[in-house]
Each structure stands twice: as structure tokens, then as C-alpha cells.
Design a protein around this motif. Sequence first.
Motif, PDB file in Angstrom:
ATOM      1  N   GLU A  54       0.831  -1.205   0.000  1.00 45.86           N
ATOM      2  CA  GLU A  54       0.000   0.000   0.000  1.00 45.86           C
ATOM      3  C   GLU A  54       0.861   1.248   0.000  1.00 45.86           C
ATOM      4  N   GLU A  55       1.960   1.207   0.752  1.00 48.63           N
ATOM      5  CA  GLU A  55       2.856   2.372   0.776  1.00 48.63           C
ATOM      6  C   GLU A  55       3.577   2.531  -0.549  1.00 48.63           C
ATOM      7  N   LEU A  56       3.966   1.413  -1.157  1.00 48.10           N
ATOM      8  CA  LEU A  56       4.581   1.475  -2.479  1.00 48.10           C
ATOM      9  C   LEU A  56       3.611   2.095  -3.481  1.00 48.10           C
ATOM     10  N   LEU A  57       2.359   1.654  -3.438  1.00 45.09           N
ATOM     11  CA  LEU A  57       1.332   2.199  -4.321  1.00 45.09           C
ATOM     12  C   LEU A  57       1.184   3.710  -4.115  1.00 45.09           C
ATOM     13  N   HIS A  58       1.232   4.145  -2.865  1.00 45.75           N
ATOM     14  CA  HIS A  58       1.138   5.573  -2.557  1.00 45.75           C
ATOM     15  C   HIS A  58       2.270   6.356  -3.219  1.00 45.75           C
ATOM     16  N   HIS A  59       3.504   5.848  -3.110  1.00 47.28           N
ATOM     17  CA  HIS A  59       4.646   6.550  -3.700  1.00 47.28           C
ATOM     18  C   HIS A  59       4.584   6.535  -5.223  1.00 47.28           C
ATOM     19  N   VAL A  60       4.089   5.449  -5.785  1.00 48.35           N
ATOM     20  CA  VAL A  60       3.941   5.385  -7.245  1.00 48.35           C
ATOM     21  C   VAL A  60       2.955   6.447  -7.717  1.00 48.35           C
ATOM     22  N   LYS A  61       1.893   6.631  -6.969  1.00 49.38           N
ATOM     23  CA  LYS A  61       0.875   7.618  -7.339  1.00 49.38           C
ATOM     24  C   LYS A  61       1.318   9.052  -7.050  1.00 49.38           C
ATOM     25  N   SER A  62       1.970   9.260  -5.894  1.00 48.68           N
ATOM     26  CA  SER A  62       2.240  10.624  -5.425  1.00 48.68           C
ATOM     27  C   SER A  62       3.688  11.062  -5.563  1.00 48.68           C
ATOM     28  N   GLY A  63       4.575  10.130  -5.857  1.00 52.47           N
ATOM     29  CA  GLY A  63       5.978  10.477  -5.998  1.00 52.47           C
ATOM     30  C   GLY A  63       6.841   9.911  -4.883  1.00 52.47           C
ATOM     31  N   PHE A  64       8.073   9.559  -5.234  1.00 55.70           N
ATOM     32  CA  PHE A  64       9.030   9.032  -4.274  1.00 55.70           C
ATOM     33  C   PHE A  64       9.783  10.179  -3.608  1.00 55.70           C
ATOM     34  N   PRO A  65      10.299   9.988  -2.415  1.00 52.24           N
ATOM     35  CA  PRO A  65      11.104  11.031  -1.760  1.00 52.24           C
ATOM     36  C   PRO A  65      12.405  11.270  -2.521  1.00 52.24           C
ATOM     37  N   ASN A  66      13.093  12.353  -2.189  1.00 49.04           N
ATOM     38  CA  ASN A  66      14.335  12.699  -2.886  1.00 49.04           C
ATOM     39  C   ASN A  66      15.502  11.812  -2.503  1.00 49.04           C
ATOM     40  N   ASP A  67      15.407  11.181  -1.362  1.00 52.64           N
ATOM     41  CA  ASP A  67      16.480  10.313  -0.872  1.00 52.64           C
ATOM     42  C   ASP A  67      15.905   8.936  -0.567  1.00 52.64           C
ATOM     43  N   ARG A  68      16.541   7.879  -1.079  1.00 51.51           N
ATOM     44  CA  ARG A  68      16.017   6.533  -0.882  1.00 51.51           C
ATOM     45  C   ARG A  68      15.997   6.130   0.582  1.00 51.51           C
ATOM     46  N   TYR A  69      16.850   6.766   1.401  1.00 53.35           N
ATOM     47  CA  TYR A  69      16.881   6.413   2.816  1.00 53.35           C
ATOM     48  C   TYR A  69      15.686   6.986   3.575  1.00 53.35           C
ATOM     49  N   ASN A  70      14.879   7.777   2.882  1.00 54.36           N
ATOM     50  CA  ASN A  70      13.621   8.230   3.474  1.00 54.36           C
ATOM     51  C   ASN A  70      12.503   7.216   3.255  1.00 54.36           C
ATOM     52  N   LEU A  71      12.845   6.157   2.532  1.00 54.38           N
ATOM     53  CA  LEU A  71      11.906   5.058   2.331  1.00 54.38           C
ATOM     54  C   LEU A  71      12.118   3.999   3.405  1.00 54.38           C
ATOM     55  N   PRO A  72      11.091   3.256   3.766  1.00 56.68           N
ATOM     56  CA  PRO A  72      11.313   2.101   4.650  1.00 56.68           C
ATOM     57  C   PRO A  72      12.178   1.082   3.925  1.00 56.68           C
ATOM     58  N   THR A  74      11.940  -1.929   3.327  1.00 50.82           N
ATOM     59  CA  THR A  74      11.257  -2.879   2.437  1.00 50.82           C
ATOM     60  C   THR A  74      11.025  -2.305   1.049  1.00 50.82           C
ATOM     61  N   LEU A  75      11.037  -0.963   0.928  1.00 49.81           N
ATOM     62  CA  LEU A  75      10.769  -0.332  -0.364  1.00 49.81           C
ATOM     63  C   LEU A  75      12.034   0.159  -1.070  1.00 49.81           C
ATOM     64  N   ARG A  76      13.154   0.136  -0.389  1.00 44.38           N
ATOM     65  CA  ARG A  76      14.390   0.642  -1.013  1.00 44.38           C
ATOM     66  C   ARG A  76      14.821  -0.131  -2.252  1.00 44.38           C
ATOM     67  N   PRO A  77      14.550  -1.451  -2.335  1.00 44.85           N
ATOM     68  CA  PRO A  77      14.914  -2.154  -3.575  1.00 44.85           C
ATOM     69  C   PRO A  77      14.203  -1.612  -4.823  1.00 44.85           C
ATOM     70  N   TYR A  78      13.113  -0.865  -4.635  1.00 44.22           N
ATOM     71  CA  TYR A  78      12.393  -0.300  -5.778  1.00 44.22           C
ATOM     72  C   TYR A  78      12.987   1.035  -6.232  1.00 44.22           C
ATOM     73  N   TRP A  79      13.931   1.587  -5.494  1.00 43.90           N
ATOM     74  CA  TRP A  79      14.431   2.928  -5.766  1.00 43.90           C
ATOM     75  C   TRP A  79      14.973   3.065  -7.188  1.00 43.90           C
TER      76      TRP A  79
END
Length: 215
Positions: A54-72, A74-79
Motif C-alpha cells: 500500500e505504501e509502495l502504491l502511494h509513492h507510485v501515485k504521489s511520488g518518491f522522496p528525494n532520498d532513498r533512505y527516506n523510504l522504509p 522494504t521499499l528501497r529495492p524499488y528505488w
Amino acid sequence: MVEDGIFNTEMDTSVKIAALHAVKSVQASDAIDEQEDLFMEDLRMAASKDASYEELLHHVKSGFPNDRYNLPSTLRPYWKIRNELYNDGDLVLYGPRVVVPASLHRSILARLHDSHSGVEATKRRAQQTVFWPGINADIRNIVRSSDFFSVAGKHFLVYVDRLSGWPVVIPCGSNVTSASSIRFFRFMFHDLGVPVRLRTDGGPQFSSREFATFL
């Protein structure tokens, strides 16, 4: 030594279920599943129950943060592929491939490998349909396993006639070496006839020089 009465061995329910899954795997083909719509519904349901998805879906829709370390974590492999991800309703896609929730990885691997193809062929199937970080490593692991399955710490070998679908389930204890596999197959070939073609999952017992010499 395999006992002559092995075909009459009583199996508990869990062993029977595992055997049925193995038979279904051997009999499956690359044809479109009649229950594909039901499968997609299961996929959507699993996605809706997966907080990380669900969080991945949110970032896909709304945009990823500027730094991958701001991701949990579990989602960093998608960076690295974040710009190639998009959504179709409540599912995330990577090109033509559906990103699969973690709870379905195991069942998807079984579907991918239902034709008992090798690593590269199974990867090609995945590249047309499904994705998750580490899927190639998971495919290598499942293809390199064998036609053995385990229930309650006990190993069983499943041998299926592809034409009739008739299964033979052989309890192997803890002995799943090439030498023991050869003994089991010699017994089955003697009792059921020598097949024109033998297909396996390519596990180490079956890819050894010893087993090739036996064949």
C-alpha cells in the motif's frame, strides 16, 4: 530398499494434499488459466492487506522522496526502478509485469515453474508477467530444488505419469541423494515401465553425473 507394498502406504491428509499439488504442477501447461479473473482478484486482495505494498502504491501515485533512505527498508529495492513503476487501479506495475505482494510470492513461483522448465525459461515467463525484488534469485532456488517435498520433516518423492496423471508417492525418510533416487527410479521403471522421457525440476539429485549415467 523400497518395499513392494509402497503403493499401498497410507498417507495422512497433509501428505495427500502435498501430493495433489505436485500432480497439478506436472499437469499444468502454459495455456491461459480458466480462473485468471479469480487469480487477479486474489492478487488485489493480497495487495490491499499488505501495508508495504500500500505504501509502495502511494509513492507510485504521489511520488518518491528525494532520498532513498527516506523510504522504509522494504521499499528501497524499488528505488532504482521508481521511474518505471506505475499503477493500474490498486496494483503496481513494472513495465508489463505486475508487482506481486509478498504473501503471494510462493504461489506465484509455483505457477511460474509449473511446466518444470529450467532457470532461464522460468525467468522468461516471469519477465512477461510478474515482478518483485529478488525474483530471479527465488526462481533459481526453486528450479534447483527437486521433485521431493517434505511434510513434518519427512521427505517424499513424487513420480507422475504425464499421460494419465497417475501419481506415485514414495516416502524417502531423510535420504534424498542421487544414489537413493536411482534406487527409487529403478524400482518404478521395473514396475511401471521405462519412460521415453523423464522430466524433473533439475535438482542436484537429478543433475548429477551419477544419475545421468543411470539414465
